[in-house]
Structures are given as structure tokens and as C-alpha cells.
Design an enzyme around this catalytic site. Structure first.
Site: not given
Ligand SMILES: NC(=O)c1ccc[n+]([C@@H]2O[C@H](COP(=O)([O-])OP(=O)(O)OC[C@H]3O[C@@H](n4cnc5c(N)ncnc54)[C@H](OP(=O)(O)O)[C@@H]3O)[C@@H](O)[C@H]2O)c1
Length: 290
Positions: A205, A253
Site C-alpha cells: 500500500r 496498481h
Molecule cells: N499491488 C496490488 O496489485 C495489490 C493487490 C492485492 C493486495 N495488495 C496489497 O497487499 C497487501 C497484502 O496482501 P495479503 O493478501 O498478502 O495480506 P495478508 O495475507 O493479510 O498478509 C499480510 C502480511 O503482512 C504481515 N504484517 C502485517 N502487519 C505487520 C507488521 N506490523 N509487522 C510485520 N508484518 C506485518 C502479516 O504478518 P502475519 O503473517 O504475522 O499476520 C502478513 O504476513 C494487502 O493489504 C494490499 O494492501 C496489493
């Protein structure tokens, strides 16, 4: 969706009284949009990032489910592998030299085996990306909130351990959600802990990066390149200096944006769970913020 879940009646916003709706399928709706939906049992978010949705204080107190799917993970894996390889082999610099018709020998490139990459976020999208980099031979570290063990990847958690891996990180990839803990995390202090000339890639993000600090770090050579698929204000305003910076790559994005039909199975499965009163997959933890 009408075929996958024939028992479900699908309507557009405004077609029937809001109080008759049990499930809302949304994609970053304007603040207050769901206020009238008093009988909702679930909110399904087409956006994998739920920071905007959770910032809405009028959001009904029902489960919020993220509709992430395997195709998104595949796309994120491809995007991250491509952009890490592009930076690792100096292709971004070669693209710039071609614009100036300059044929310059570059210093020999080591293979991925001696390149150190750190991935922030080991969730649905971050983990496949980190594993793909490890399978290409990169030395991969990865950071998450809770501890993890993944073969071939040095997994760390907590800010102290993150600080320990940063001086060894030549390419930093952020796949973090935007939360109160991650907002502005990629800023001057973190950039200063990376070795001089490191690069960053942000596919999480935009709000996780302090863009003024980023421009300063690029201009003084602390960072050599930034690849940004997400930015603080989207679309990126026409006059934003990031557009024209010679060492910034902008993509709109698009890293993990699969065709809408790939979400049908997950939507149907979630709606079935509403009727069976079952727990949801990928329910957002509102207190954690993702
Ligand atoms: N660019 C694009 O096209 C696109 C598309 C989709 C999503 N995204 C972005 O990608 C993000 C991640 O997606 P996802 O599906 O992988 O999310 P997710 O499954 O919820 O995983 C989030 C990861 O971030 C870690 N995390 C969160 N807060 C943290 C902190 N304070 N310190 C260290 N690690 C932390 C979590 O740790 P834990 O494993 O310990 O919970 C988890 O490993 C989304 O929130 C979205 O903003 C971008």
C-alpha cells in the site's frame, strides 16, 4: 455468480431496500455507503487491502471477508520476480541508457545466489513472492508480524529483527497491508539502515512509504531505484515528481489484479457459509487492521 450460487439473489445497489440485504460485495466503497444496511451478515471485500473500508466508522459490525484468490498470488509472484530480476541485473538502468542511445558496458553482474532480498509481509501474496525469489536462487529474508518457518527463507518478526536484516538487504520488497503499525514504515530511518545503493519495490500500500523521504533517499544516492505499484494518492497526480524521476518505475496498481470472474468461486463459498452459519475464510481482524 448466478450460476455458481443459484440460490442467491444478486441485486445492484439501490434496487431493493438496504434492510433486505444480507451480504454486501464491495470494492473500497465511499465512507458511509453501508450505514443503511442494518441486516447485513457479512461484507465481502474485492479489494485485498481493507484499510479504506476499516477507516469507515459507520461500517456495520459484521465480519469483513477479503476475496483473495490463487490467481492474485500467481500474479503477485510474477510481478515481484520480474521486478527483482530487473533491478538485480541492472535492466532498469539499461532501459534508461537506451533512451540516450548509449551503449555502455556495465560491471559484471553476480547471479541471484549472491543477491540479498528481503520481503516485508508473508501473507497470501507475500509468501508466494518470497518463495519464488528463493527458488530463483536469491538469498531471501522475510518479515511478518508473527514468527514463521519457511524452508529456504530466513524468517524474522518484530522491529529489532527487521533492523538486523536491513543492513544486508540490497532489494527490499514490501507486500504489507496498511495499518497503524505499517503506515510510513518505509521512511528515512529504514532507508538509512539499508546498504547505500539499495532498491525498493512497493506492491503493498502506498501509505507504507513516506514519499518525500523516498525522493530524498533517491536523490542523495542512498537508494538507487524505487519500483512503485502503489502510491499514497491514486491515481498518481500528473504533476507528482515520482512520474519523471529517472530512478523511479511507476505501474498503476496492477501487480495482482486478476479478472473479476476468478473471484466467483470465493464469493459463492462465502455466501454458502452465511447460510450455514459457518466461520469465514480470510476474515479480517479489525483490531489488527488486516
Ligand atoms: N499491488 C496490488 O496489485 C495489490 C493487490 C492485492 C493486495 N495488495 C496489497 O497487499 C497487501 C497484502 O496482501 P495479503 O493478501 O498478502 O495480506 P495478508 O495475507 O493479510 O498478509 C499480510 C502480511 O503482512 C504481515 N504484517 C502485517 N502487519 C505487520 C507488521 N506490523 N509487522 C510485520 N508484518 C506485518 C502479516 O504478518 P502475519 O503473517 O504475522 O499476520 C502478513 O504476513 C494487502 O493489504 C494490499 O494492501 C496489493
Amino acid at each position: 455468480l448466478a450460476v455458481a450460487a443459484p440460490e442467491v439473489r444478486i441485486v445492484q445497489e439501490g434496487e431493493v431496500p438496504p434492510a433486505t440485504i444480507e451480504a454486501a460485495l464491495v470494492d473500497e466503497p465511499p465512507i458511509g455507503s453501508l450505514l443503511e444496511y442494518r441486516n447485513l451478515r457479512v461484507v465481502l471485500s474485492l479489494s485485498a487491502g481493507v484499510d479504506t473500508l476499516l477507516a469507515d466508522t459507520t461500517l456495520p459490525n459484521v465480519p469483513v471477508v477479503r476475496l483473495v484468490n490463487a490467481e492474485m498470488a500467481n500474479l503477485m509472484r510474477e510481478y515481484v520476480a520480474y521486478h527483482v530480476l530487473r533491478l538485480h541485473r541492472g535492466f532498469a538502468e539499461m532501459e534508461r541508457l537506451q533512451q540516450e542511445r548509449r551503449w555502455e558496458w556495465m560491471s559484471p553482474s553476480p547471479s541471484a545466489r549472491s543477491r540479498r532480498v528481503t520481503v516485508l509481509g508473508l501473507g497470501h501474496l507475500g509468501r508466494p513472492a518470497a518463495e519464488a525469489l528463493a527458488s530463483l536462487g536469491f538469498q531471501v529474508s522475510a518479515w511478518s508480524r508473527t514468527p514463521k518457518t519457511i524452508t529456504g527463507i530466513r524468517c524474522v518478526s518484530g522491529i529489532t529483527d527487521l533492523h538486523a536484516v536491513l543492513p544486508d538487504t540490497e532489494i527490499l520488497v514490501s507486500v504489507l497491508p496498511l495499518t497503524s503499525e505499517t503506515r510510513g514504515l518505509l521512511a528515512e530511518d529504514l532507508f538509512g539502515r539499508l546498504p547505500k545503493g539499495a532498491s525498493i519495490i512497493n506492491v503493498g500500500r502506498g501509505g507504507c512509504v513516506d514519499e518525500s523521504d523516498l525522493l530524498r533517499a533517491l536523490d542523495c544516492g542512498q537508494l538507487s531505484h524505487a519500483t512503485l505499484d502503489v502510491v499514497a494518492v491514486e491515481p498518481l497526480p500528473e504533476n507528482d515528481p515520482l512520474w519523471t524521476h529517472p530512478r523511479v518505475t511507476i505501474t498503476p496498481h496492477t501487480a495482482a489484479y486478476p479478472p473479476p470472474e476468478t473471484f466467483v468461486a470465493a464469493i459463492a463459498r462465502t455466501l454458502e457459509r452465511v447460510h450455514r452459519d459457518e466461520r469465514f475464510d480470510r476474515e479480517v481482524d479489525r483490531a489488527r487492521g488486516y
